[in-house]
Design a protein around this motif. Structure first.
Motif, mmCIF file in Angstrom:
data_model
loop_
_atom_site.group_PDB
_atom_site.id
_atom_site.type_symbol
_atom_site.label_atom_id
_atom_site.label_comp_id
_atom_site.label_asym_id
_atom_site.label_seq_id
_atom_site.Cartn_x
_atom_site.Cartn_y
_atom_site.Cartn_z
ATOM 1 N N ASP A 208 0.835 -1.199 0.000
ATOM 2 C CA ASP A 208 0.000 0.000 0.000
ATOM 3 C C ASP A 208 0.873 1.254 0.000
ATOM 4 O O ASP A 208 0.551 2.244 -0.671
ATOM 5 N N LEU A 209 1.976 1.199 0.726
ATOM 6 C CA LEU A 209 2.923 2.327 0.711
ATOM 7 C C LEU A 209 3.417 2.581 -0.707
ATOM 8 O O LEU A 209 3.413 3.723 -1.183
ATOM 9 N N LEU A 210 3.814 1.513 -1.405
ATOM 10 C CA LEU A 210 4.337 1.682 -2.762
ATOM 11 C C LEU A 210 3.243 2.121 -3.731
ATOM 12 O O LEU A 210 3.502 2.906 -4.647
ATOM 13 N N ASP A 211 2.019 1.624 -3.548
ATOM 14 C CA ASP A 211 0.891 2.132 -4.335
ATOM 15 C C ASP A 211 0.779 3.640 -4.165
ATOM 16 O O ASP A 211 0.621 4.379 -5.132
ATOM 17 N N GLY A 212 0.864 4.077 -2.926
ATOM 18 C CA GLY A 212 0.756 5.501 -2.633
ATOM 19 C C GLY A 212 1.905 6.306 -3.226
ATOM 20 O O GLY A 212 1.710 7.411 -3.734
ATOM 21 N N VAL A 213 3.096 5.746 -3.169
ATOM 22 C CA VAL A 213 4.273 6.408 -3.731
ATOM 23 C C VAL A 213 4.118 6.568 -5.240
ATOM 24 O O VAL A 213 4.368 7.644 -5.795
ATOM 25 N N ALA A 214 3.677 5.498 -5.909
ATOM 26 C CA ALA A 214 3.454 5.567 -7.363
ATOM 27 C C ALA A 214 2.416 6.642 -7.679
ATOM 28 O O ALA A 214 2.585 7.424 -8.621
#
Lengths: 231, 231
Positions: B57-63
């Motif tokens: 979810d963190l990486l989804d948000g970063v993208a």
DNA sequence: ACCTGAACACCGTTCAAGT
DNA sequence: ACCTGAACACCGTTCAAGT
């Protein structure tokens, strides 16, 4: 765990790589760890380090093993006449794709490699040879390799899954919210009809989409080749 | 570590994501861990889990944060006339690419995402809108999205680095061996001259190669659009 | 509601020791 | 030369406890 009556096959790099491919096929690439691979071979994790330098080297070898399969599949194809370079290239790529479809995790491994293994080199060389047969200059061949990218090896890495968004995952209120914020996208999604899943690499990368993009690029290359001086 | 005199800013999802982007820019994506991100925010690792579900979810948000940057950059572009859809699309993609070039790790994160964040949706919707403006059918727009793939977001993920093979990494005896096994490839490598590194995403993905492939695809799409019934 | 600290179940890899 | 076992330095994540 290890049965002492079993004749202990000596560990070789080829056996390590072959078992790694089989393990990734069976359990998925995430489950391919140094420890699980060692267990599969009836050996301690540290024994692997006598045949691969580290995990990166293991994955380099795994990618090259897949390229070896592609090379075998492609070796049977007949040598084309120069005028048929485009059809032959198309055929070659779709044959490579069949190998990739047998190993759905392989695209991800290919994308993360930096090294050029010997089998990858051989496959790529045949590829370049076909383009040269078609009369393309070295410069155009080089551009072609970049433009095709992973398509030369029979796959595309899909980014997101637009079909998945319109599918089961998306709740009705989510779609309604999207309709006001992204009207064009929602309208397009409503028009999409996809192949049944299973025959795909990734989620939305079905065969017809792959071929559409491939033909777009091959047609463009053919056009550029015809325009080259001395062609 | 934490200075008690510093007024403690409340942790928000936006602050978590913004700091994650900054940390990835500064230290590289491999160094972006839940623990290092927490330390950067002056907080314990577990506190992050109140604002992101998990690392995915963190990486989804970063993208999505990167897509937000793209959306901002692209919002300034003038609205084109229908006849200029292709040039506008090209401009839009190269603008997105400028954002990607500021975050060299971002392509890898984009490739590994499955979710469609709100900013990615907005950017993609504008993209689809431009293609529709050009008179392309929904079907052709859908094909176009697949054919462009990551190029729509301003990057291509390079597989191996052919220049690197001919560069410092390759020993003379390695090249000599390659010359007999891969004559076409070696000959092509000898003809390659690349841009200086630094302005690239990945290793061999320089601007001119990106634009060559992009134009190949856009020209092909334009041709297909002109051939469509009712266009 | 938000944050913490310790602990759990993993990784890849090193090291010194075995045969 | 090849393989082992214990240990190291990390991960993401759980859990029960604090305020």
């Amino acid at each position: 765990m290890t049965d002492p009556t079993t004749p202990r096959t000596t560990l070789t790099r080829a056996r390590v790589l072959g078992t790694a491919v089989a393990l990734a096929d069976r359990e998925g690439i995430d489950r391919l760890t140094m420890r699980s691979l060692a267990a599969e071979l009836g050996v301690e994790a540290m024994s692997l380090y006598h045949h691969v330098a580290n995990k990166e080297d293991l994955l380099d070898g795994v990618a090259d093993a897949i390229a070896g399969e592609m090379q075998v599949a492609v070796a049977d194809l007949p040598a084309p006449a120069p005028s048929e370079w485009k059809a032959a290239l198309r055929r070659r790529i779709l044959t490579a794709r069949e190998v990739m479809l047998r190993h759905p995790w392989a695209p991800g491994v290919f994308e993360s490699r930096t090294g050029f293994g010997p089998q990858i080199v051989r496959y790529t060389d045949g590829f370049v040879g076909l383009l040269r047969l078609g009369g393309l200059s070295h410069d155009l061949v080089h551009h072609a390799m970049h433009a095709l990218g992973s398509r030369a090896y029979g796959f595309t890495q899909e980014l997101f899954d637009p079909a998945g968004s319109g599918d089961a995952d998306a709740s009705p209120e989510m779609l309604a919210q999207m309709a006001t914020e992204a009207p064009h996208l929602v309208e397009m999604l409503a028009h999409i009809a996809h192949d049944p899943p299973g025959a795909t690499l990734g989620r939305c990368d079905d065969q017809s989409e792959f071929e559409f993009g491939l033909d777009l690029l091959l047609d463009g290359l053919e056009r550029r080749a015809a325009r080259e001086p001395g062609a």
